[in-house]
Design a protein around this motif. Structure first.
Motif, PDB file in Angstrom:
ATOM      1  N   ALA A  93      46.152  61.837   8.499  1.00 25.42           N
ATOM      2  CA  ALA A  93      46.657  62.915   9.362  1.00 25.42           C
ATOM      3  C   ALA A  93      45.528  63.512  10.204  1.00 25.42           C
ATOM      4  O   ALA A  93      45.726  63.825  11.380  1.00 25.42           O
ATOM      5  N   ILE A  94      44.350  63.658   9.619  1.00 25.16           N
ATOM      6  CA  ILE A  94      43.195  64.173  10.361  1.00 25.16           C
ATOM      7  C   ILE A  94      42.851  63.209  11.489  1.00 25.16           C
ATOM      8  O   ILE A  94      42.663  63.610  12.639  1.00 25.16           O
ATOM      9  N   SER A  95      42.774  61.942  11.162  1.00 29.36           N
ATOM     10  CA  SER A  95      42.453  60.922  12.165  1.00 29.36           C
ATOM     11  C   SER A  95      43.478  60.910  13.297  1.00 29.36           C
ATOM     12  O   SER A  95      43.124  60.852  14.476  1.00 29.36           O
ATOM     13  N   GLU A  96      44.737  60.984  12.955  1.00 30.64           N
ATOM     14  CA  GLU A  96      45.813  60.968  13.957  1.00 30.64           C
ATOM     15  C   GLU A  96      45.799  62.212  14.843  1.00 30.64           C
ATOM     16  O   GLU A  96      46.275  62.171  15.979  1.00 30.64           O
ATOM     17  N   ALA A  97      45.261  63.321  14.331  1.00 32.56           N
ATOM     18  CA  ALA A  97      45.254  64.570  15.096  1.00 32.56           C
ATOM     19  C   ALA A  97      44.126  64.625  16.132  1.00 32.56           C
ATOM     20  O   ALA A  97      44.093  65.533  16.949  1.00 32.56           O
ATOM     21  N   LEU A 147      38.671  59.751  -2.072  1.00 24.91           N
ATOM     22  CA  LEU A 147      39.784  60.144  -1.208  1.00 24.91           C
ATOM     23  C   LEU A 147      40.454  58.940  -0.541  1.00 24.91           C
ATOM     24  O   LEU A 147      41.290  59.114   0.338  1.00 24.91           O
ATOM     25  N   ARG A 148      40.071  57.724  -0.952  1.00 33.09           N
ATOM     26  CA  ARG A 148      40.687  56.521  -0.377  1.00 33.09           C
ATOM     27  C   ARG A 148      42.198  56.613  -0.572  1.00 33.09           C
ATOM     28  O   ARG A 148      42.681  56.903  -1.645  1.00 33.09           O
ATOM     29  N   GLY A 149      42.933  56.384   0.493  1.00 29.57           N
ATOM     30  CA  GLY A 149      44.388  56.460   0.436  1.00 29.57           C
ATOM     31  C   GLY A 149      44.944  57.872   0.539  1.00 29.57           C
ATOM     32  O   GLY A 149      46.156  58.062   0.525  1.00 29.57           O
ATOM     33  N   ASP A 150      44.075  58.870   0.643  1.00 27.76           N
ATOM     34  CA  ASP A 150      44.525  60.259   0.754  1.00 27.76           C
ATOM     35  C   ASP A 150      45.213  60.426   2.114  1.00 27.76           C
ATOM     36  O   ASP A 150      44.584  60.221   3.152  1.00 27.76           O
ATOM     37  N   PRO A 151      46.482  60.803   2.130  1.00 27.43           N
ATOM     38  CA  PRO A 151      47.204  60.927   3.400  1.00 27.43           C
ATOM     39  C   PRO A 151      46.612  61.987   4.324  1.00 27.43           C
ATOM     40  O   PRO A 151      46.829  61.950   5.531  1.00 27.43           O
ATOM     41  N   ARG A 152      45.844  62.909   3.782  1.00 21.94           N
ATOM     42  CA  ARG A 152      45.215  63.923   4.636  1.00 21.94           C
ATOM     43  C   ARG A 152      44.240  63.290   5.617  1.00 21.94           C
ATOM     44  O   ARG A 152      44.155  63.727   6.763  1.00 21.94           O
ATOM     45  N   LEU A 173      42.891  68.513  16.882  1.00 25.12           N
ATOM     46  CA  LEU A 173      42.838  68.730  15.432  1.00 25.12           C
ATOM     47  C   LEU A 173      42.852  70.232  15.133  1.00 25.12           C
ATOM     48  O   LEU A 173      43.567  70.687  14.248  1.00 25.12           O
ATOM     49  N   LEU A 174      42.085  70.994  15.897  1.00 25.03           N
ATOM     50  CA  LEU A 174      42.036  72.440  15.687  1.00 25.03           C
ATOM     51  C   LEU A 174      43.375  73.110  15.957  1.00 25.03           C
ATOM     52  O   LEU A 174      43.674  74.165  15.396  1.00 25.03           O
ATOM     53  N   LEU A 175      44.175  72.503  16.820  1.00 27.58           N
ATOM     54  CA  LEU A 175      45.494  73.060  17.161  1.00 27.58           C
ATOM     55  C   LEU A 175      46.598  72.627  16.204  1.00 27.58           C
ATOM     56  O   LEU A 175      47.730  73.094  16.316  1.00 27.58           O
ATOM     57  N   ASP A 176      46.291  71.741  15.281  1.00 26.73           N
ATOM     58  CA  ASP A 176      47.253  71.254  14.289  1.00 26.73           C
ATOM     59  C   ASP A 176      46.974  71.989  12.976  1.00 26.73           C
ATOM     60  O   ASP A 176      46.053  71.626  12.242  1.00 26.73           O
ATOM     61  N   PRO A 177      47.725  73.045  12.664  1.00 26.98           N
ATOM     62  CA  PRO A 177      47.399  73.886  11.511  1.00 26.98           C
ATOM     63  C   PRO A 177      47.259  73.118  10.194  1.00 26.98           C
ATOM     64  O   PRO A 177      46.329  73.374   9.430  1.00 26.98           O
ATOM     65  N   LYS A 178      48.139  72.178   9.927  1.00 28.91           N
ATOM     66  CA  LYS A 178      48.071  71.443   8.658  1.00 28.91           C
ATOM     67  C   LYS A 178      46.846  70.542   8.620  1.00 28.91           C
ATOM     68  O   LYS A 178      46.100  70.534   7.634  1.00 28.91           O
ATOM     69  N   ALA A 179      46.608  69.760   9.674  1.00 29.60           N
ATOM     70  CA  ALA A 179      45.459  68.853   9.694  1.00 29.60           C
ATOM     71  C   ALA A 179      44.149  69.642   9.653  1.00 29.60           C
ATOM     72  O   ALA A 179      43.199  69.243   8.967  1.00 29.60           O
ATOM     73  N   PHE A 180      44.090  70.771  10.365  1.00 29.00           N
ATOM     74  CA  PHE A 180      42.880  71.584  10.355  1.00 29.00           C
ATOM     75  C   PHE A 180      42.643  72.172   8.962  1.00 29.00           C
ATOM     76  O   PHE A 180      41.523  72.144   8.448  1.00 29.00           O
ATOM     77  N   LYS A 181      43.702  72.683   8.330  1.00 28.30           N
ATOM     78  CA  LYS A 181      43.569  73.218   6.967  1.00 28.30           C
ATOM     79  C   LYS A 181      43.113  72.133   6.008  1.00 28.30           C
ATOM     80  O   LYS A 181      42.247  72.364   5.160  1.00 28.30           O
ATOM     81  N   ASP A 182      43.670  70.931   6.136  1.00 25.33           N
ATOM     82  CA  ASP A 182      43.260  69.819   5.275  1.00 25.33           C
ATOM     83  C   ASP A 182      41.785  69.492   5.470  1.00 25.33           C
ATOM     84  O   ASP A 182      41.065  69.218   4.507  1.00 25.33           O
TER      85      ASP A 182
END
Length: 160
Positions: free
Chosen positions: A16-20, A8-13, A40-49
């Motif tokens: 995004a998880i780290s930033e959330a 997953l190196r370079g995976d933008p998810r 993170l739990l409140l960020d639907p996309k990051a949580f789904k990822d």
């Protein structure tokens, strides 16, 4: 093993998880950089990822139970003590268990969860968490169980 080391190196998810994840300096005591996954739990996309990455990893590992938190096991945190409890009968002997937590620091929570599950006869296949603090070396307390970590924390260098 970090997710970035697992293809997953370079995976933008992961970025995004780290930033959330919100960093709360000096909580619950001076010198701790608390990694708060509430954001993170409140960020639907990051949580789904986050969920999707875990599902992809464990899809073919024949996991029969995912451990959360009645029998109990006391353990030490980096800033105190706590206790995990598990409903008696929730896990059966021989079940293959995955232990998931938000973060590994000293390894106390994972170590206690492993002991609880093994007390009832479960086989702990792996531990997994969103955030890993590798400098604390909590992986050493997992009795040889593998750990899968999505991201390293941000904001650690700002401490003190």
């Amino acid at each position: 093993m970090f997710a970035a080391e697992n293809g997953l190196r370079g995976d933008p998810r992961l970025e995004a998880i780290s930033e959330a994840i919100r960093v709360v300096p000096h909580f619950p005591k001076q010198g701790i950089m608390f990694q708060d996954i509430t954001t993170l739990l409140l960020d639907p996309k990051a949580f789904k990822d986050t969920v999707d990455i875990f599902v992809d990893r464990y899809r073919d590992m024949d996991i029969s139970v995912v451990a959360g938190k009645v029998i109990s096991e006391a353990y030490e945190l980096e800033y105190g003590t706590d206790c995990l409890e598990m409903h008696i009968g929730a896990v059966q002997p021989g079940e293959r268990a995955l232990v998931i937590d938000d973060l590994i620091a000293t390894g106390g929570t994972f170590s206690a969860a492993i002991r609880l599950l093994e007390r009832v006869g479960a086989e702990v296949v792996e531990c997994a968490c969103v955030i890993g603090l590798p400098e604390v070396k909590g992986q050493c307390r997992l009795n040889g169980k593998p750990i899968y970590i999505l991201v390293e924390p941000r904001g650690i260098d700002n401490c003190c």
